[in-house]
Design a protein around this motif. Sequence first.
Motif, short mmCIF file in Angstrom:
data_model
loop_
_atom_site.label_atom_id
_atom_site.label_comp_id
_atom_site.label_asym_id
_atom_site.label_seq_id
_atom_site.Cartn_x
_atom_site.Cartn_y
_atom_site.Cartn_z
N THR A 35 0.86 -1.17 0.00
CA THR A 35 0.00 0.00 0.00
C THR A 35 0.90 1.23 0.00
O THR A 35 2.05 1.17 0.44
N VAL A 36 0.35 2.33 -0.52
CA VAL A 36 1.09 3.59 -0.58
C VAL A 36 0.28 4.61 0.22
O VAL A 36 -0.92 4.74 0.03
N HIS A 37 0.96 5.30 1.13
CA HIS A 37 0.29 6.24 2.03
C HIS A 37 0.92 7.61 1.88
O HIS A 37 2.13 7.73 1.71
N VAL A 38 0.11 8.65 2.02
CA VAL A 38 0.61 9.99 2.28
C VAL A 38 0.16 10.30 3.70
O VAL A 38 -1.04 10.27 4.00
N THR A 39 1.12 10.52 4.57
CA THR A 39 0.83 10.70 5.99
C THR A 39 1.29 12.08 6.44
O THR A 39 2.43 12.46 6.21
#
Length: 115
Positions: A35-39
Amino acid sequence: MNRYHVADFEQIPGVPCPCGTARRAFQEVAEFPATVHVTSISVDAKLHYHKRLTETYYFLECGPGAQMQLDDEILPVKPGICIMILPGVRHRAIGQMKVLIVALPKFDPNDEWMD
């Protein structure tokens, strides 16, 4: 089956996490093992670790004095730095920042552990 997938992070609802607020993409894509997250990291990120996940942090934006704690080490970070965090490494962000995170295998909220 689509041969590509697009994530518009502005359209993905943010969810609370130990670091702040995460927007997570590609959970539903069975063919993609991550998964790819922008946090968006808040100043009160909690020290945590994962037993299965490897996380790769790529720092997009950093406030003054931004740092990462990795076990007992504290490293300064700035935009353009990338850190791979293997399972078992206790970690937290210190200061405000925005980070692109790739979690492999796919992110599992049951694999977030606090001491």
